[in-house]
Motif scaffolding. Structure first.
Motif, PDB file in Angstrom:
ATOM      1  N   UNK A 172     -27.443 -11.788  77.986  1.00 33.29           N
ATOM      2  CA  UNK A 172     -26.512 -12.554  77.426  1.00 33.29           C
ATOM      3  C   UNK A 172     -25.285 -11.940  76.754  1.00 33.29           C
ATOM      4  N   UNK A 173     -25.397 -10.699  75.881  1.00 36.75           N
ATOM      5  CA  UNK A 173     -24.628  -9.782  75.637  1.00 36.75           C
ATOM      6  C   UNK A 173     -23.555  -9.367  76.447  1.00 36.75           C
ATOM      7  N   UNK A 174     -24.029  -9.169  77.419  1.00 36.92           N
ATOM      8  CA  UNK A 174     -23.102  -8.556  78.634  1.00 36.92           C
ATOM      9  C   UNK A 174     -22.055  -9.424  79.162  1.00 36.92           C
ATOM     10  N   UNK A 175     -20.929  -8.823  79.724  1.00 41.73           N
ATOM     11  CA  UNK A 175     -19.810  -9.641  80.317  1.00 41.73           C
ATOM     12  C   UNK A 175     -20.452 -10.430  81.505  1.00 41.73           C
ATOM     13  N   UNK A 176     -21.266  -9.610  82.374  1.00 34.83           N
ATOM     14  CA  UNK A 176     -21.771  -9.993  83.794  1.00 34.83           C
ATOM     15  C   UNK A 176     -22.732 -11.164  83.277  1.00 34.83           C
ATOM     16  N   UNK A 177     -23.547 -11.123  82.455  1.00 32.40           N
ATOM     17  CA  UNK A 177     -24.591 -11.887  81.738  1.00 32.40           C
ATOM     18  C   UNK A 177     -23.947 -13.391  81.395  1.00 32.40           C
ATOM     19  N   UNK A 178     -22.861 -13.255  80.855  1.00 34.51           N
ATOM     20  CA  UNK A 178     -22.210 -14.471  80.580  1.00 34.51           C
ATOM     21  C   UNK A 178     -21.341 -15.197  81.537  1.00 34.51           C
ATOM     22  N   UNK A 179     -20.881 -14.250  82.617  1.00 32.61           N
ATOM     23  CA  UNK A 179     -20.515 -14.951  83.833  1.00 32.61           C
ATOM     24  C   UNK A 179     -21.250 -15.579  84.661  1.00 32.61           C
TER      25      UNK A 179
END
Length: 239
Positions: free
Chosen positions: A23-30
């Motif tokens: 969740x903390x990563x940009x990829x995860x949020x995307x």
């Protein structure tokens, strides 16, 4: 950025940067944004199919409204399945909104200064995603108050969804609010579907044209399907 520490002999040793959670990563949020968006898209497809039953008359539409409250029976009690759908949809909306907000903040933080030469690189739908999202969020609140709780529907009749739909679209403000929101949703789908495909690894150079065509088609069909109901009430086709 890697952090440097000192060993006993004074030499510097670089520590690897701490790993971010999914969740903390940009990829995860995307990914969260893409998956939640596709869940909402699936709901919209089912929703517009249900809405179009209004053209088959009050008996069938009201029966459909009753079925929504009893689906899953006798395994599930009255409205349990409906509440499960509502909770999943609410979770998807919240996850989508939060991830979009946080990604936007990261994008602004990464580019704090404006470009010297301003150029419009994005489509109209891309540039209006933020405002479109706000319009849709406000519409959801109004839609619930209008056709679920019947709070703002002056001529509402509990247990009679057909009559309540006609009552809503017999007012100028009901039509303006609904049609404006449906246009915003159409633009959101047009950009969001293609963006989700890229995030989830479905997109590629060879598939780009096909994915954009699917996104445009979905946006057009869903927008037209939703807007068909208020137009039918305004023109007297549904009354």
């Amino acid at each position: 950025m890697a952090l440097a520490t000192r060993t006993d002999n004074g030499s510097a040793v670089r520590k690897p940067p701490p790993k971010r959670s999914f969740w903390g990563s940009t990829v995860g949020k995307k990914v969260v944004m893409a998956v939640s968006g596709l869940l909402m898209l699936g709901y919209l497809v089912a929703h517009v199919m249900g809405n179009l039953k209004v053209f088959f008359g009050p008996a069938e539409f009201n029966e459909y409204g009753h079925w929504l409250r009893t689906m899953g029976a006798p395994v599930l009690h009255q409205e349990w399945a409906l509440w499960i759908v509502r909770v999943v949809l609410l979770a998807a909306v919240v996850a989508h909104a939060v991830s979009a907000y946080q990604l936007s903040k990261r994008d602004i933080k990464a580019r704090p200064k404006k470009y010297v030469h301003q150029r419009k690189r994005a489509s109209y739908a891309t540039r209006t995603m933020r405002w479109g999202g706000i319009i849709v969020a406000l519409f959801i609140v109004w839609h619930i108050l209008d056709l679920t709780t019947l709070t703002v529907n002056e001529n509402a009749q509990p247990g009679r969804p057909y009559e309540n739909v006609v009552a809503t679209f017999s007012t100028w403000y009901g039509n303006v609010i609904y049609i404006t929101a449906m246009l915003a949703i159409g633009l959101h789908i047009r950009h969001g579907f293609w963006s989700a495909a890229q995030t989830l690894g479905v997109g590629s150079a060879s598939r780009d044209r096909a994915l954009k065509a699917i996104a445009n088609g979905l946006a057009l069909v869903l927008t037209a399907g939703f807007i068909a109901v208020p137009v039918a009430v305004m023109t007297g086709v549904v009354s």
